[in-house]
Enzyme design. Structure first.
Site, PDB file in Angstrom:
ATOM      1  N   GLN A  69      -3.425  -5.914   8.814  1.00 25.11           N
ATOM      2  CA  GLN A  69      -2.272  -5.241   9.411  1.00 25.11           C
ATOM      3  C   GLN A  69      -2.320  -3.727   9.195  1.00 25.11           C
ATOM      4  O   GLN A  69      -2.994  -3.227   8.302  1.00 25.11           O
ATOM      5  CB  GLN A  69      -0.977  -5.797   8.807  1.00 25.11           C
ATOM      6  N   HIS A  70      -1.542  -3.040  10.017  1.00 22.78           N
ATOM      7  CA  HIS A  70      -1.146  -1.638   9.836  1.00 22.78           C
ATOM      8  C   HIS A  70      -2.213  -0.598  10.164  1.00 22.78           C
ATOM      9  O   HIS A  70      -1.881   0.557  10.394  1.00 22.78           O
ATOM     10  CB  HIS A  70      -0.672  -1.368   8.406  1.00 22.78           C
ATOM     11  N   ASP A 222      -3.003 -10.539   9.844  1.00 20.05           N
ATOM     12  CA  ASP A 222      -3.597 -11.506   8.926  1.00 20.05           C
ATOM     13  C   ASP A 222      -2.571 -12.407   8.253  1.00 20.05           C
ATOM     14  O   ASP A 222      -2.799 -13.618   8.112  1.00 20.05           O
ATOM     15  CB  ASP A 222      -4.483 -10.810   7.887  1.00 20.05           C
TER      16      ASP A 222
END
Length: 463
Positions: A69-70, A222
């Site tokens: 992520q991110h 994820d």
């Protein structure tokens, strides 16, 4: 047999599983490595994915990508990468997150707007860092994708419109799982100008095909993929012990936590996934083992030889800074050292308890936003350590379940791919006899363990 594939493109590696679409039975799998670091050029993920896929996808009808992520992937007008991707664990954007929170009017404003209060890990904070530190790169940026979005876009042949899903979009800081809409004003606040963002696809929507004719699902982040791979249901709190530590739960209602402890994410099914993340997890154990000159199994033996509470020795394991609590510049520390407790066994026990201490606090934060745990599912690389489940049972007051080791992020992506093929209202039931194969540790709480951890944290970091 209809085959589907799931990809887990994580911080450290790429894993691919090929499974039977109807039963979930594993057919084959492979893995590759990613370079270490907190910023990585996306070409490294592409090279690893292509190498790992080579010869693996014969006969596969559909696939989907789960990704870390991110991470910020900035693209220019030609679709080329502007700079290496800043990953979730890059803490340089800590002050930028603080600035963004203040500029919108405070934590409550962010919680109301997008369900989460930005921290250094969030994409929006990294966008602001680029705008502040690299204005030329920011001005060249016309599209921002996340790692899984970028890989899906490439697999689909770089179509004009990129695609993401609710789960991944909810970690940006400029898409709201509450309204299901982007907040372009928040992206502009961070970047200084507007940029294209991927369309948010439905949970089981076909979003394209590879050049080999393999149908592509939307993929997801994820943690969302892991929940799908585990078949997590309301009442389950998943504690994942990978590079980072996460505690999350499937919920039917969105979360808004103005404290910034709980991120109000969406899941990969149309529900919600309130989540708390710590920067430090499995590497605490590997670092402690290295310090003691033992392997991980020997570390477990030492930890199990010590009493709960490690004789008063407490490890605050903020080895890479920390995200929850929000202490990006913190460092780890040992507390309560005495001549009698300075033993390898107590240090090993303190390492395991320190890793789990922050995650036990994370579960408490989920309870504060309405989650009612009925069991804790321990997954991730460190969950396989023989000491971890035993120690966790002293720190939680519900049963601790350790499912058999598996690639649950990749499994969740594969399950999504099977869902895309089936066209059903819910993903196919792949749970099989996983619960029967799990190890269950009944709760044996030792309150002094949590109390010691809390006292050490408050003494060093009172806020």
């Amino acid at each position: 047999m209809t085959l589907v594939a799931g990809v887990d493109s994580s911080t450290q590696s790429v894993k691919i599983v090929v499974r039977d679409a109807d039963t979930g039975a594993l057919v084959r799998e492979a893995r590759g490595t990613h370079p270490d670091g907190t910023e990585v050029h996306p070409s490294a993920w592409v090279d690893a994915l292509e190498t790992t896929m080579d010869g693996l996808l014969d006969g596969v009808s559909a696939m989907a990508v789960g990704g870390q992520q991110h991470g910020m992937v900035a693209l220019d007008d030609a679709g080329e990468v502007v700079r290496p991707a800043l990953l979730w664990n890059d803490t340089r954007s800590a002050s930028d997150a603080d600035d963004l929170v203040a500029e919108l009017g405070g934590p409550q404003e962010w919680a109301d707007a997008v369900g989460s209060v930005p921290l250094a890990a969030f994409t929006v904070s990294k966008v602001r860092w680029m705008a502040r530190m690299e204005p030329e790169n920011a001005s060249r940026t016309s599209r921002i994708l996340l790692p899984h979005d970028y890989l899906t876009w490439l697999l689909a042949g770089r179509p004009e419109a990129a695609v993401t899903d609710r789960g991944e979009a909810s970690g940006t800081g400029y898409w709201s799982p509450i309204t299901g809409e982007y907040r372009p004003d928040l992206l502009e606040l961070a970047l200084g100008h507007q940029a294209d963002v991927p369309r948010v696809a439905g949970p089981a929507e076909t979003v394209g095909e590879t050049d080999a004719g393999i149908v592509l699902g939307p993929g997801t982040g994820d943690n969302m993929a892991a929940a799908l791979g585990l078949g997590a249901r309301p009442g389950d709190v998943v504690v994942s012990l990978g590079t980072s530590g996460t505690a999350f739960a499937v919920s039917n209602v969105p979360a808004r936590d103005p404290r910034g402890l709980v991120a109000g994410f969406a899941d990969a099914t149309g529900r919600f996934l309130p989540l708390v993340c710590t920067l430090n997890a499995a590497r605490i154990l590997s670092s402690a083992a290295s310090m003691l000159g033992v392997d991980l199994d020997e570390l477990a033996g030492l930890a199990l030889a010590a009493e709960p509470g490690a004789g008063g020795l407490v490890l605050l394991p903020y080895l890479d800074g920390e995200r929850t609590p929000n202490l990006p510049l913190a460092r780890g520390s040992l507390h309560g050292l005495t001549r009698s407790n300075m033993t390898p066994a107590n240090l090993a026990r303190a390492a395991v308890e320190g890793m789990l201490g922050g995650l036990a606090d994370a579960v408490d934060a989920l309870v504060d936003v309405g989650v009612v745990p009925q069991r804790v599912l321990l997954v991730g690389g460190a969950a396989a350590n023989p000491a971890v489940g035993v120690v966790a049972a002293t720190m939680f007051d519900v049963p601790v379940v350790v499912p058999p080791a598996g690639e649950y992020v990749a499994d969740g992506a594969a399950r999504q791919a099977a869902w895309v093929l089936s066209g059903g209202a819910e993903p196919p039931a792949w749970d099989g006899d996983r619960d029967a194969a799990a190890t269950v540790h009944e709760p044996t709480p030792v309150p002094a363990v949590r109390e010691g951890y809390g006292q050490a944290r408050m003494a060093l970091y009172p806020s």
